[in-house]
Design an enzyme around this catalytic site. Structure first.
Site, PDB file in Angstrom:
ATOM      1  N   ASP A  64       9.737  45.990 -47.509  1.00  0.00           N
ATOM      2  CA  ASP A  64       8.446  46.443 -48.047  1.00  0.00           C
ATOM      3  C   ASP A  64       8.191  45.730 -49.382  1.00  0.00           C
ATOM      4  O   ASP A  64       8.866  46.004 -50.376  1.00  0.00           O
ATOM      5  CB  ASP A  64       8.501  47.974 -48.239  1.00  0.00           C
ATOM      6  CG  ASP A  64       7.199  48.533 -48.772  1.00  0.00           C
ATOM      7  OD1 ASP A  64       6.320  47.743 -49.188  1.00  0.00           O
ATOM      8  OD2 ASP A  64       7.063  49.768 -48.794  1.00  0.00           O
ATOM      9  N   ASN A  91       1.829  36.872 -49.203  1.00  0.00           N
ATOM     10  CA  ASN A  91       0.738  37.036 -48.234  1.00  0.00           C
ATOM     11  C   ASN A  91       0.473  38.499 -47.859  1.00  0.00           C
ATOM     12  O   ASN A  91      -0.643  38.844 -47.473  1.00  0.00           O
ATOM     13  CB  ASN A  91       1.089  36.234 -46.968  1.00  0.00           C
ATOM     14  CG  ASN A  91       0.189  36.563 -45.804  1.00  0.00           C
ATOM     15  OD1 ASN A  91      -0.977  36.177 -45.789  1.00  0.00           O
ATOM     16  ND2 ASN A  91       0.699  37.305 -44.826  1.00  0.00           N
ATOM     17  N   SER A 143      -8.457  36.409 -52.314  1.00  0.00           N
ATOM     18  CA  SER A 143      -9.593  36.524 -51.387  1.00  0.00           C
ATOM     19  C   SER A 143     -10.873  36.153 -52.131  1.00  0.00           C
ATOM     20  O   SER A 143     -10.955  36.337 -53.359  1.00  0.00           O
ATOM     21  CB  SER A 143      -9.696  37.972 -50.894  1.00  0.00           C
ATOM     22  OG  SER A 143     -10.943  38.185 -50.261  1.00  0.00           O
ATOM     23  N   TYR A 156      -9.589  46.802 -53.027  1.00  0.00           N
ATOM     24  CA  TYR A 156      -9.137  45.499 -52.515  1.00  0.00           C
ATOM     25  C   TYR A 156      -9.560  44.373 -53.467  1.00  0.00           C
ATOM     26  O   TYR A 156      -8.754  43.498 -53.818  1.00  0.00           O
ATOM     27  CB  TYR A 156      -9.734  45.304 -51.123  1.00  0.00           C
ATOM     28  CG  TYR A 156      -9.303  44.060 -50.400  1.00  0.00           C
ATOM     29  CD1 TYR A 156      -8.058  43.981 -49.780  1.00  0.00           C
ATOM     30  CD2 TYR A 156     -10.159  42.961 -50.297  1.00  0.00           C
ATOM     31  CE1 TYR A 156      -7.683  42.837 -49.077  1.00  0.00           C
ATOM     32  CE2 TYR A 156      -9.783  41.822 -49.602  1.00  0.00           C
ATOM     33  CZ  TYR A 156      -8.544  41.761 -48.995  1.00  0.00           C
ATOM     34  OH  TYR A 156      -8.173  40.631 -48.307  1.00  0.00           O
ATOM     35  N   ALA A 158     -10.252  44.567 -56.633  1.00  0.00           N
ATOM     36  CA  ALA A 158      -9.485  44.649 -57.887  1.00  0.00           C
ATOM     37  C   ALA A 158      -8.087  44.065 -57.692  1.00  0.00           C
ATOM     38  O   ALA A 158      -7.580  43.328 -58.547  1.00  0.00           O
ATOM     39  CB  ALA A 158      -9.405  46.107 -58.349  1.00  0.00           C
ATOM     40  N   LYS A 160      -7.175  41.767 -55.522  1.00  0.00           N
ATOM     41  CA  LYS A 160      -7.244  40.314 -55.304  1.00  0.00           C
ATOM     42  C   LYS A 160      -7.660  39.572 -56.580  1.00  0.00           C
ATOM     43  O   LYS A 160      -7.253  38.429 -56.799  1.00  0.00           O
ATOM     44  CB  LYS A 160      -8.195  40.000 -54.144  1.00  0.00           C
ATOM     45  CG  LYS A 160      -7.706  40.537 -52.790  1.00  0.00           C
ATOM     46  CD  LYS A 160      -6.370  39.929 -52.393  1.00  0.00           C
ATOM     47  CE  LYS A 160      -5.913  40.317 -51.006  1.00  0.00           C
ATOM     48  NZ  LYS A 160      -4.612  39.723 -50.645  1.00  0.00           N
ATOM     49  N   ILE A 189     -11.598  35.314 -42.296  1.00  0.00           N
ATOM     50  CA  ILE A 189     -10.630  34.719 -41.374  1.00  0.00           C
ATOM     51  C   ILE A 189     -10.421  35.711 -40.226  1.00  0.00           C
ATOM     52  O   ILE A 189     -10.151  36.892 -40.472  1.00  0.00           O
ATOM     53  CB  ILE A 189      -9.278  34.437 -42.083  1.00  0.00           C
ATOM     54  CG1 ILE A 189      -9.486  33.672 -43.400  1.00  0.00           C
ATOM     55  CG2 ILE A 189      -8.320  33.707 -41.138  1.00  0.00           C
ATOM     56  CD1 ILE A 189     -10.068  32.284 -43.289  1.00  0.00           C
TER      57      ILE A 189
HETATM   58  P1  NAD Z   1      -3.033  41.292 -41.238  1.00  0.00           P
HETATM   59  O1  NAD Z   1      -3.281  42.743 -41.415  1.00  0.00           O
HETATM   60  O2  NAD Z   1      -3.139  40.703 -39.869  1.00  0.00           O
HETATM   61  O3  NAD Z   1      -1.602  40.886 -41.817  1.00  0.00           O
HETATM   62  C1  NAD Z   1      -1.099  41.431 -43.009  1.00  0.00           C
HETATM   63  C2  NAD Z   1       0.411  41.467 -42.892  1.00  0.00           C
HETATM   64  O4  NAD Z   1       0.939  42.060 -44.083  1.00  0.00           O
HETATM   65  C3  NAD Z   1       0.878  42.336 -41.710  1.00  0.00           C
HETATM   66  O5  NAD Z   1       1.865  41.629 -41.003  1.00  0.00           O
HETATM   67  C4  NAD Z   1       1.488  43.566 -42.395  1.00  0.00           C
HETATM   68  O6  NAD Z   1       2.553  44.154 -41.689  1.00  0.00           O
HETATM   69  C5  NAD Z   1       1.965  42.960 -43.705  1.00  0.00           C
HETATM   70  N1  NAD Z   1       2.179  43.976 -44.730  1.00  0.00           N
HETATM   71  C6  NAD Z   1       1.317  44.958 -45.116  1.00  0.00           C
HETATM   72  N2  NAD Z   1       1.875  45.695 -46.083  1.00  0.00           N
HETATM   73  C7  NAD Z   1       3.124  45.164 -46.320  1.00  0.00           C
HETATM   74  C8  NAD Z   1       4.181  45.474 -47.202  1.00  0.00           C
HETATM   75  N3  NAD Z   1       4.099  46.505 -48.054  1.00  0.00           N
HETATM   76  N4  NAD Z   1       5.307  44.716 -47.175  1.00  0.00           N
HETATM   77  C9  NAD Z   1       5.411  43.679 -46.312  1.00  0.00           C
HETATM   78  N5  NAD Z   1       4.436  43.332 -45.456  1.00  0.00           N
HETATM   79  C10 NAD Z   1       3.301  44.070 -45.447  1.00  0.00           C
HETATM   80  O7  NAD Z   1      -4.018  40.546 -42.232  1.00  0.00           O
HETATM   81  P2  NAD Z   1      -4.385  39.000 -42.424  1.00  0.00           P
HETATM   82  O8  NAD Z   1      -5.822  38.863 -42.126  1.00  0.00           O
HETATM   83  O9  NAD Z   1      -3.402  38.129 -41.750  1.00  0.00           O
HETATM   84  O10 NAD Z   1      -4.225  38.890 -44.010  1.00  0.00           O
HETATM   85  C11 NAD Z   1      -3.144  38.216 -44.654  1.00  0.00           C
HETATM   86  C12 NAD Z   1      -3.468  38.100 -46.144  1.00  0.00           C
HETATM   87  O11 NAD Z   1      -4.691  37.371 -46.296  1.00  0.00           O
HETATM   88  C13 NAD Z   1      -3.696  39.459 -46.819  1.00  0.00           C
HETATM   89  O12 NAD Z   1      -3.193  39.415 -48.132  1.00  0.00           O
HETATM   90  C14 NAD Z   1      -5.209  39.572 -46.842  1.00  0.00           C
HETATM   91  O13 NAD Z   1      -5.658  40.406 -47.866  1.00  0.00           O
HETATM   92  C15 NAD Z   1      -5.598  38.131 -47.079  1.00  0.00           C
HETATM   93  N6  NAD Z   1      -6.965  37.803 -46.704  1.00  0.00           N
HETATM   94  C16 NAD Z   1      -7.388  37.957 -45.414  1.00  0.00           C
HETATM   95  C17 NAD Z   1      -8.709  37.648 -45.101  1.00  0.00           C
HETATM   96  C18 NAD Z   1      -9.247  37.779 -43.700  1.00  0.00           C
HETATM   97  O14 NAD Z   1     -10.459  37.599 -43.537  1.00  0.00           O
HETATM   98  N7  NAD Z   1      -8.429  38.046 -42.695  1.00  0.00           N
HETATM   99  C19 NAD Z   1      -9.569  37.179 -46.099  1.00  0.00           C
HETATM  100  C20 NAD Z   1      -9.107  37.043 -47.387  1.00  0.00           C
HETATM  101  C21 NAD Z   1      -7.796  37.353 -47.680  1.00  0.00           C
END
Ligand code: NAD
Length: 248
Positions: A64, A91, A143, A156, A158, A160, A189
């Protein structure tokens, strides 16, 4: 000879979505990959197997990222297994969207702890070994929402925006030791995280993006590969958008 031969990368939250896409692209380019997952051992085992087909060392760790002590234990375990860590990709992230009027204290704290404090936890735990190696690349996933704000995502946004301030500060602190720290600001994404959104809203977003499509995990992963590589050796303290022109 591949771009990332001999590198060791640690990615948090890689069992799905953008993290998974990054793990695969990094492995394709020759980097060994340590990654974390929270609650899907099957998906993690599957990814470990898939990564190994690229002829690199790969291992998933249940950890975690929001837990300070767990982050210290994770870094110690990865150093023990892989010998060193050249690249860290922070990530892991969650959303708990709501208008401020309905946002609970729990959901505010949970998002800040998972998205922002995790970056502090992992970066602090890894810095000693990077200082010893006198090199490193830390890549934090922010983000466009952290740059611009978004109604219904104050927690969120705040978290990022906090990542951006943290990134720039660490770039200043560790630059003299050849440790770089950059942030990536993805736009929209298409992953499991965004699959829960209202399809009409998604359609409007796609139309408003200059490149007329949502991004893929590979679109983000390609920039991660560049920032992980020595091709970006003079780039630090930057926030780079991967957003199809959304913020233009
Ligand atoms: P997702 O929900 O598919 O993946 C997020 C991953 O983080 C998951 O595998 C989850 O298990 C893991 N996770 C969550 N809390 C955790 C913790 N406490 N410890 C370890 N792992 C943990 O989301 P995604 O779209 O792949 O996003 C990945 C990153 O990109 C995130 O930081 C998200 O904020 C950022 N992001 C995503 C988008 C988008 O449009 N998808 C846009 C901007 C930023």
């Amino acid at each position: 000879m591949k771009l990332l031969d001999q590198k060791v990368t640690l990615i948090t939250g890689a069992s799905r979505g953008i993290g998974r896409g990054m793990a695969l692209e990094l492995a394709k380019q020759g980097s060994s990959v340590a990654f974390t997952y929270l609650s899907s051992p099957d998906k993690a085992a599957e990814l470990e197997k898939e990564l190994s087909t690229f002829g690199i060392k790969a291992k998933g760790y249940k950890s975690d990222a929001s837990d300070f002590k767990a982050a210290e234990e994770l870094i110690a375990a990865v150093l023990n297994d892989f010998g060193r860590i050249d690249v860290v990709v922070n990530n892991a992230g969650i959303t708990r969207d709501n208008l401020l009027m309905r946002m609970s204290e729990e959901h505010f704290d949970e998002v800040i702890r998972t998205n922002l404090k995790s970056v502090f936890n992992i970066t602090k735990a890894v810095q000693k070994s990077m200082l010893k190696e006198r090199k490193g690349s830390i890549i934090n996933i922010s983000s466009v929402v952290g740059v611009k704000g978004n109604a219904g995502q104050a927690n969120y946004a705040a978290s990022k925006a906090g990542i951006i301030g943290f990134t720039k500060s660490i770039a200043l602190e560790l630059g003299s030791r050849n440790i770089r720290c950059n942030a990536i600001a993805p736009g929209f994404i298409e992953t499991e995280m965004t699959a829960v959104l209202n399809p009409d809203v998604v359609k409007q977003w796609r139309e408003a993006i200059p490149l007329k499509r949502g991004g893929t995990p590979e679109d983000v992963a390609n920039l991660v590969v560049f920032l992980a590589s020595d091709m970006s050796s003079y780039i630090t303290g930057q926030v780079i958008n991967v957003d199809g022109g959304m913020l233009t």
